[in-house]
Design a protein around this motif. Structure first.
Motif, PDB file in Angstrom:
ATOM      1  N   VAL B 178       0.845  -1.194   0.000  1.00  0.00           N
ATOM      2  CA  VAL B 178       0.000   0.000   0.000  1.00  0.00           C
ATOM      3  C   VAL B 178       0.882   1.247   0.000  1.00  0.00           C
ATOM      4  N   TYR B 179       1.904   1.218   0.836  1.00  0.00           N
ATOM      5  CA  TYR B 179       2.786   2.385   0.922  1.00  0.00           C
ATOM      6  C   TYR B 179       3.463   2.645  -0.416  1.00  0.00           C
ATOM      7  N   LYS B 180       4.071   1.598  -0.964  1.00  0.00           N
ATOM      8  CA  LYS B 180       4.828   1.765  -2.203  1.00  0.00           C
ATOM      9  C   LYS B 180       3.914   2.145  -3.374  1.00  0.00           C
ATOM     10  N   LEU B 181       2.859   1.355  -3.521  1.00  0.00           N
ATOM     11  CA  LEU B 181       1.953   1.633  -4.630  1.00  0.00           C
ATOM     12  C   LEU B 181       1.276   2.991  -4.445  1.00  0.00           C
ATOM     13  N   GLY B 182       0.929   3.288  -3.207  1.00  0.00           N
ATOM     14  CA  GLY B 182       0.305   4.573  -2.921  1.00  0.00           C
ATOM     15  C   GLY B 182       1.207   5.716  -3.355  1.00  0.00           C
ATOM     16  N   LYS B 183       2.476   5.565  -3.048  1.00  0.00           N
ATOM     17  CA  LYS B 183       3.433   6.603  -3.402  1.00  0.00           C
ATOM     18  C   LYS B 183       3.553   6.729  -4.924  1.00  0.00           C
ATOM     19  N   LEU B 184       3.675   5.564  -5.560  1.00  0.00           N
ATOM     20  CA  LEU B 184       3.789   5.546  -7.014  1.00  0.00           C
ATOM     21  C   LEU B 184       2.558   6.184  -7.655  1.00  0.00           C
ATOM     22  N   ILE B 185       1.407   5.793  -7.139  1.00  0.00           N
ATOM     23  CA  ILE B 185       0.164   6.339  -7.686  1.00  0.00           C
ATOM     24  C   ILE B 185       0.152   7.846  -7.514  1.00  0.00           C
ATOM     25  N   ASN B 186       0.633   8.279  -6.381  1.00  0.00           N
ATOM     26  CA  ASN B 186       0.686   9.713  -6.125  1.00  0.00           C
ATOM     27  C   ASN B 186       1.562  10.427  -7.155  1.00  0.00           C
ATOM     28  N   VAL B 187       2.732   9.835  -7.420  1.00  0.00           N
ATOM     29  CA  VAL B 187       3.635  10.426  -8.412  1.00  0.00           C
ATOM     30  C   VAL B 187       2.962  10.464  -9.779  1.00  0.00           C
ATOM     31  N   LYS B 188       2.375   9.330 -10.162  1.00  0.00           N
ATOM     32  CA  LYS B 188       1.739   9.248 -11.480  1.00  0.00           C
ATOM     33  C   LYS B 188       0.549  10.204 -11.551  1.00  0.00           C
ATOM     34  N   PHE B 189      -0.115  10.347 -10.422  1.00  0.00           N
ATOM     35  CA  PHE B 189      -1.249  11.253 -10.373  1.00  0.00           C
ATOM     36  C   PHE B 189      -0.778  12.690 -10.586  1.00  0.00           C
ATOM     37  N   GLN B 190       0.308  13.051  -9.919  1.00  0.00           N
ATOM     38  CA  GLN B 190       0.865  14.395 -10.106  1.00  0.00           C
ATOM     39  C   GLN B 190       1.215  14.622 -11.567  1.00  0.00           C
ATOM     40  N   GLU B 191       1.865  13.624 -12.165  1.00  0.00           N
ATOM     41  CA  GLU B 191       2.262  13.748 -13.572  1.00  0.00           C
ATOM     42  C   GLU B 191       1.035  13.986 -14.445  1.00  0.00           C
ATOM     43  N   ARG B 192       0.009  13.208 -14.143  1.00  0.00           N
ATOM     44  CA  ARG B 192      -1.227  13.346 -14.899  1.00  0.00           C
ATOM     45  C   ARG B 192      -1.809  14.750 -14.712  1.00  0.00           C
ATOM     46  N   GLN B 193      -1.796  15.220 -13.451  1.00  0.00           N
ATOM     47  CA  GLN B 193      -2.339  16.554 -13.179  1.00  0.00           C
ATOM     48  C   GLN B 193      -1.560  17.621 -13.931  1.00  0.00           C
ATOM     49  N   GLU B 194      -0.216  17.450 -13.935  1.00  0.00           N
ATOM     50  CA  GLU B 194       0.599  18.434 -14.652  1.00  0.00           C
ATOM     51  C   GLU B 194       0.249  18.453 -16.125  1.00  0.00           C
ATOM     52  N   HIS B 195       0.047  17.264 -16.656  1.00  0.00           N
ATOM     53  CA  HIS B 195      -0.293  17.216 -18.076  1.00  0.00           C
ATOM     54  C   HIS B 195      -1.680  17.812 -18.320  1.00  0.00           C
ATOM     55  N   PHE B 196      -2.533  17.602 -17.373  1.00  0.00           N
ATOM     56  CA  PHE B 196      -3.876  18.187 -17.481  1.00  0.00           C
ATOM     57  C   PHE B 196      -3.775  19.714 -17.525  1.00  0.00           C
ATOM     58  N   SER B 197      -2.911  20.262 -16.674  1.00  0.00           N
ATOM     59  CA  SER B 197      -2.703  21.719 -16.703  1.00  0.00           C
ATOM     60  C   SER B 197      -2.175  22.145 -18.065  1.00  0.00           C
ATOM     61  N   LYS B 198      -1.292  21.311 -18.615  1.00  0.00           N
ATOM     62  CA  LYS B 198      -0.722  21.625 -19.919  1.00  0.00           C
ATOM     63  C   LYS B 198      -1.824  21.671 -20.969  1.00  0.00           C
ATOM     64  N   LEU B 199      -2.682  20.679 -20.891  1.00  0.00           N
ATOM     65  CA  LEU B 199      -3.797  20.582 -21.836  1.00  0.00           C
ATOM     66  C   LEU B 199      -4.707  21.801 -21.697  1.00  0.00           C
ATOM     67  N   THR B 200      -5.019  22.119 -20.445  1.00  0.00           N
ATOM     68  CA  THR B 200      -5.855  23.277 -20.181  1.00  0.00           C
ATOM     69  C   THR B 200      -5.165  24.542 -20.683  1.00  0.00           C
ATOM     70  N   GLY B 201      -3.862  24.635 -20.400  1.00  0.00           N
ATOM     71  CA  GLY B 201      -3.087  25.795 -20.829  1.00  0.00           C
ATOM     72  C   GLY B 201      -3.132  25.960 -22.335  1.00  0.00           C
ATOM     73  N   ARG B 202      -3.011  24.817 -23.022  1.00  0.00           N
ATOM     74  CA  ARG B 202      -3.018  24.866 -24.484  1.00  0.00           C
ATOM     75  C   ARG B 202      -4.380  25.352 -24.996  1.00  0.00           C
ATOM     76  N   ALA B 203      -5.426  24.819 -24.396  1.00  0.00           N
ATOM     77  CA  ALA B 203      -6.770  25.231 -24.807  1.00  0.00           C
ATOM     78  C   ALA B 203      -6.955  26.724 -24.564  1.00  0.00           C
ATOM     79  N   GLN B 204      -6.491  27.153 -23.411  1.00  0.00           N
ATOM     80  CA  GLN B 204      -6.567  28.564 -23.044  1.00  0.00           C
ATOM     81  C   GLN B 204      -5.843  29.423 -24.077  1.00  0.00           C
ATOM     82  N   GLU B 205      -4.628  29.001 -24.398  1.00  0.00           N
ATOM     83  CA  GLU B 205      -3.806  29.760 -25.329  1.00  0.00           C
ATOM     84  C   GLU B 205      -4.455  29.783 -26.704  1.00  0.00           C
TER      85      GLU B 205
END
Lengths: 593, 586
Positions: B178-205
């Motif tokens: 749980v600890y390890k996977l939780g951490k990994l999921i958290n990292v992957k989630f952050q990456e996904r969120q960052e990309h989501f911001s990128k996508l939003t940013g692109r749409a905005q632009e």
């Protein structure tokens, strides 16, 4: 109430029908997902059966070898179930992601095809929400909402089948608590949902308050308002706290209640087993299996109750998305549009009338009976005071807007008969405030048009005098450009937009000169660049620079939407009319430079 | 983790309720952990009854009642736990957020100019919420886990220590997974969120630059670019989905091993008559009880880590010392202000900047007089007036009010006596009445009406749906630029200030209305000091003194008539305005 907060029913067959169309390309995957769900539910429901066999057959008969077989089989079931669960979870996500990818692209393409009037009436922020958040909400419906519903239902059915198969009377007894569990779960869901919405509302209020009072902190401080604002914030903050505490209450009641319902079922099983044990076929293994069934019930029920939320938000989001997709504010396209391959560049405005809104009296026209002619290769400078209608001329020529009366001709063709996309390819437009995209310098000059090769980009940069600057950058043409060109100066941005227009080599150039002041060095560069830009093409310049105006073949003076004077610089000065006054006001002091 | 220590004083406030919560946890665990024992006894009785055909059905009813009764008691205890510990975490969240805002209120103007509002909002919501997780679940679950673990383990060992040992082997792996996977999921989630911001940013632009895109017919290219980004986002989501999909099967499998081990070895011991079937049933139940604590253990570790990171970000803001604050040598005898303002050799430049904005300003405005400031954009006009209410402090020299350095005047008193109308009008999304009464302690309707009238708002108010009670801004009606400015002026007038500062506050008001406002102001400000910045000659021409700022220096000074005669910039401005007026008439 924001539009985003309105929630309606959880099911709307009209919307659902339309949504399901998006699943059509993936129907086989959906089917596979349902089959996997079926398999998984079966494997889940069979688990307690192993306990029964182990206890009633193996242990009761003191069969150690049989016990080993049962446990190994049990373990195999667990492994297969794990694998199936993994694939099914991934598959449903995959389906959801693919579906919303399609949907997102459809919205984005729709936006790209919509005309400028559409963007006038729809705030950008709202459109972005459609492309991002609203689509995201649908992901949940397409993935867990549709396929996972089957898992939950199958699991419940599976458990029921095994229970009745083992002992239908005991099944009825232990199921007697099920209605209470259903009722409790759905009641809890309803309450939790309400309080969750309340919490969300309060979070939104905190955000609004922060947004407003951080931006307006100056006012708070200047007007000694800190204490009152603090009190106001405390109130909102407290409402947020209390909404949360209310929802804690529901959780605090619900979880123990589920435990209690479970305990009652166990109590009932024990009690009934005790009564019936002597005259009916009840075994220890069956009782133990029933204990397990009892625990397995509430998860699918809880999941099902969550689906209601998912569906409700999905319906609201899809309604907004479809409303957007159904808004077809696109340019009235001529069916047999003339494909203008080559352009000489003659521009004629003939008695053009235009208004952005519907007109009630004559004052509201932005352009009134505007006529002028620009010969191929000529430069026309349009001058006028603020609000004279200068920018509107550009908007009509590029067909961002359709004129109301009169006509505009290019090489003798009414522009309404031309394919607007091809028309725009012949026109180079340089806006007053330069818009740069994030990317690099190269992509800002060719705008992603790969047919504009590096040598043409370099040549264009050299002509406008940008090359020195670019060569000084560490990555030259590949130097990163931040959002809106934040790291570049106003002058540099201007020059990049010139290079952009030049690289596209249009026959007609429209230049809206920037009014913002730049340092002298940049000013000289820009002036030189403009001269080179205008050479050899028909140009319309909304001019602010005396140097541009003086070189123009003709100056068109717009005043309050009408063409009042046309002529050269000297002719108009001699006339002593509007141009003369404008000259005194805006251009005269540029002579010193 | 050290950053979390800052929370101790907050926790201290709620000691009592936390203590009750902890006791309730222990109580709820006792009544839960004891139950499988009775279930086991019931099974044994049932078995005995089945075999001997002699069953005391009352003993089974007795067990059934005990089980239900104990669950009820445990449930009440667990209810108390949530109502104390989790509720406390919400209360601390509230305190922390209040403190955060209170601190922001003390910070200097330049802090807000350099910090994106979005960041501060994220601190106030997301970060504080992550810290809240530490205080609620972060306290409740570890406590629960430890208590459950100790009790269950004791019960299990008492029943059969060898089987306990065997069954427990896979369980630490659950926590670890749980600890390890939780951490990994958290990292992957952050990456996904960052990309989501990128996508939003692109749409905005893209949507912001839609005119350029259409002009250059780049729609197809934009679609392709967005498609690539979208596809990338899809892939990131699927990576995340892979990790999320694997966590439950992994857990079930690990727990499954425990179950299989228990069934087999437990079954053997039952067959060998070393253990009763009821004990085995109880054993099962205990094993199931351990699963959740094992999961919680790994999960809570992640919560703590995220909470600590958030607390660090919040602390960074809380540790900023306000630049503008009351100094130690405050003159507390100052209760009021008369209104004489004097600049003595004032120099000013912004922090982190080389260019001086104001150079050697010397200026004296006698109480009750009017000063007007004109000059080109960027000449330092706004900066000059912003020094008076101490939005910034001077770099060199000093500013005196009534002969006293403004830095010894308590800020509250200084600002209370100033009516400031900033260049950028800022109104709140509230009623017009509230906006006007913004800076006064008591809301007095007559004063609101009076101020609105002075700012020439009365006519506009008649046209608004609800008059003074009309809500403006996002959720109400949109005011025109001129209307906003006039509300902003009324807001300053109602304070009845000794010093009134108008920073280009009439620019969007038409000349006719402007004249009316100025006339009213002249009466109101008769014995008060006013400073007016404007581009329009008509606004400034009646001032007692007019100064022309150029490049941060006073280059011309005098009355309207004097400046027309001797001034250069002023005269130039004057001529241009005459021309504009002529053009308007054409």
């Amino acid at each position: 109430m924001y539009e985003e907060e309105i929630l309606g029913k959880a099911y709307d067959s009209r919307l659902m029908k339309r949504l399901l169309k998006y699943l059509k390309p993936y129907k086989w995957y959906v089917l596979l997902g349902i089959l996997l769900s079926l398999l998984m539910s079966g494997l889940e429901a069979i688990r307690p059966y192993f306990t029964k066999i182990a206890v009633d057959i193996n242990i009761a008969n003191k069969d150690k070898y049989g016990l080993l077989t049962t446990t190994v089989l049990f373990f195999l079931v667990l492994i297969i179930r794990g694998i199936v669960q993994y694939f099914n979870a991934y598959l449903t996500q995959w389906i959801g992601q693919r579906t919303i990818f399609d949907l997102r692209m459809e919205i984005f393409e729709h936006l790209q095809r919509s005309n400028i009037r559409f963007f006038d009436k729809n705030p950008i922020g709202r459109l972005i929400t459609r492309v991002t958040n609203d689509v995201e909400v649908l992901n949940e419906m397409f993935s867990s909402g549709i396929v996972m519903v089957f898992t939950d239902i199958f699991t419940i059915i599976g458990i029921l089948v095994f229970m009745f198969y083992m002992n239908w009377e005991l099944a009825l007894v232990s199921l007697s608590v099920l209605p209470i569990l259903f009722y409790a779960t759905f009641l809890f869901r309803k309450k939790a949902r309400e309080s969750y919405r309340e919490v969300r509302l309060q979070v939104a209020r905190i955000n609004t308050f922060m947004q407003e009072h951080v931006s307006g902190m100056l006012i708070d401080q200047l007007f000694n308002r800190e204490k009152k604002s603090y009190e106001e914030f405390s109130r909102i903050n407290a409402a947020h706290r209390d909404a949360n505490i209310k929802s804690i209450f529901y959780y605090a009641v619900f979880y123990p209640a589920v435990e209690l319902i479970g305990a009652i079922a166990i109590g009932l099983i024990i009690w009934y087993a005790g009564i019936e044990a002597l005259n009916k076929e009840i075994t220890i293994g069956t009782v133990m299996a029933f204990f397990q069934f009892n625990e397995m019930f509430w998860r699918p029920i809880r999941d099902l109750s969550e689906k209601y939320n998912i569906m409700q938000t999905a319906m609201a989001s899809s309604e907004r998305i479809f409303k957007l997709l159904d808004d077809k504010t696109t340019l009235p396209m001529q069916i047999n549009a003339v494909q203008l391959k080559e352009v000489k560049g003659e521009i004629v405005f003939e008695n053009v009338w235009f208004s952005y809104d519907s007109v009630e009296n004559d004052d509201e026209w932005v352009l009134k009976n505007v006529s002028f002619k620009i010969n191929p290769g000529e430069t026309a400078a349009i001058v006028g005071h603020t609000g004279a209608g200068k920018t509107t001329i550009i908007n009509l020529l590029t067909r961002f807007y359709e004129l109301n009366k009169g006509r505009i001709l290019i090489d003798g063709y009414d522009i309404r008969e031309l394919d607007p996309y091809q028309l725009r390819k012949h026109i180079g437009l340089v806006h007053q405030d330069v818009f740069l995209f994030s990317g690099d310098i190269r992509s800002n000059i060719n705008l992603g048009n790969e047919s504009i090769k590096m040598d043409r980009i370099k040549a264009a940069s050299r002509v406008v005098g940008l090359n020195k600057f670019i060569e000084s950058l560490p990555n030259r043409y590949h130097e990163e450009v931040k959002e809106r060109g934040a790291t570049l100066s106003v002058g540099q941005k201007q020059l990049i937009s010139f290079a952009r227009a030049l690289a596209h080599n249009p026959k007609i150039l429209i230049l809206d000169e920037a009014t913002s002041s730049v340092d002298t060095e940049s000013e000289i560069l820009i002036q030189k660049a403009i001269q080179k830009l205008l050479k050899g093409r028909t140009s319309i310049v909304i001019a602010h620079r005396l140097s541009t105006i003086q070189r123009a073949n003709k100056i068109i003076v717009l005043h309050k939407g009408e063409v009042r004077e046309i002529g050269t610089h000297q002719e108009l000065l001699n006339l002593g009319g509007i141009y003369y006054k404008l000259y005194q006001l805006q251009y005269k002091e540029q002579e010193i430079m | 983790m050290k950053s979390l220590l800052r929370l101790i004083p907050y926790l201290n406030r709620y000691k009592k309720s936390l203590l009750i919560g902890l006791i309730a946890i222990i109580g709820s665990n006792i009544f839960t952990v004891i139950q499988p024992h009775f279930v086991g006894r019931a099974i044994d009785d049932l078995k005995y009854g089945l075999e001997s055909k002699n069953l005391d059905s009352f003993s089974l009813l007795y067990y059934a009642i005990i089980i239900v009764g104990f669950t009820l008691i445990a449930g009440v205890m667990s209810f108390i736990t949530r109502q104390t510990i989790i509720v406390t975490s919400r209360k601390i969240e509230y305190d922390l957020r209040n403190d955060f805002l209170a601190h922001l209120q003390k910070l200097h103007f330049s802090f807000f100019q350099n910090t994106p509002t979005g960041d501060l909002m994220a601190h106030a919501t997301n970060d504080i919420s992550a810290v809240r997780n530490v205080l609620g679940p972060g306290i409740m679950y570890p406590a629960d886990t430890i208590v459950t673990f100790v009790m269950v383990l004791t019960m299990m060992i008492l029943k059969d220590w060898r089987l306990t040992l065997l069954a427990l082997i896979p369980l630490p792996l659950v926590s670890f997974a749980v600890y390890k996977l939780g951490k990994l999921i958290n990292v992957k989630f952050q990456e996904r969120q960052e990309h989501f911001s990128k996508l939003t940013g692109r749409a905005q632009e893209n949507l912001s630059g839609i005119r350029v895109i259409k002009a250059y017919v780049r729609e197809d290219y934009e679609i392709q670019t967005f498609k690539n980004l979208s596809w990338e986002y899809l892939k990131k989501n699927l990576v995340l989905a892979r990790y999320q999909s694997i966590i439950w099967p992994t857990m079930f499998l690990l727990v499954g091993i425990s179950l299989v081990v228990t069934i087999y070895f437990g079954g053997i011991r039952v067959i060998e008559n070393k253990m009763s079937i009821g004990t085995l049933t109880a054993f099962f139940a205990y094993l199931m009880m351990l699963i959740w604590p094992m999961i919680a253990f790994g999960w809570v570790t992640n919560i703590l880590q995220q909470g600590a990171a958030s607390m660090k970000r919040i602390s960074k803001i809380l540790d900023i010392v306000p630049e503008i604050r009351n100094s130690e040598n405050l003159d507390l005898s100052i209760k009021d202000i008369n209104g004489e303002i004097e600049f003595q050799n004032v120099n000013f430049k912004y922090k982190d900047s080389q260019n001086p904005i104001l150079k050697n300003i010397n200026l004296k405005i006698p109480a009750g007089k009017t000063l007007a400031i004109v000059g080109y954009t960027g000449s330092g006009k706004s900066t000059l007036v912003s020094l008076i209410p101490r939005l910034y402090d001077v770099t060199e020299g000093k500013i005196l009010i009534d002969g006293k350095d403004i830095r010894v005047i308590p800020i509250e008193i200084l600002r209370k006596n100033i009516g400031f109308v900033p260049q950028e009008t800022f109104l709140f999304s509230e009623t017009i009445a509230n906006n006007i009464a913004y800076g006064v302690d008591e809301i007095d309707n007559e004063e609101i009406i009076y101020s609105a009238d002075a700012a020439q708002l009365s006519k506009d108010l008649d046209e608004f749906p609800k008059g003074f009670e009309t809500i403006i801004g996002e959720r109400g009606i949109t005011l025109s630029g001129g209307q906003k400015q006039r509300v902003s002026i009324a807001r300053a007038i109602i304070r009845n200030p000794k010093i009134l500062i108008l920073d280009d506050a009439l620019s969007s008001v038409d000349t006719y209305t402007e004249e009316a406002i100025l006339q009213k102001l002249r009466a109101i400000m008769k014995n008060r000091t006013s400073i007016i910045i404007s581009h329009r000659i008509s606004t400034v021409k009646d001032a007692d003194t007019i100064i022309v700022l150029h490049d941060g220096q006073i280059v011309e000074q005098g009355t309207h008539e004097e400046l027309l005669e001797y001034g250069k910039i002023y005269k130039d401005l004057y001529n241009k305005q005459l021309l504009e007026e002529e053009l308007e008439k054409l």
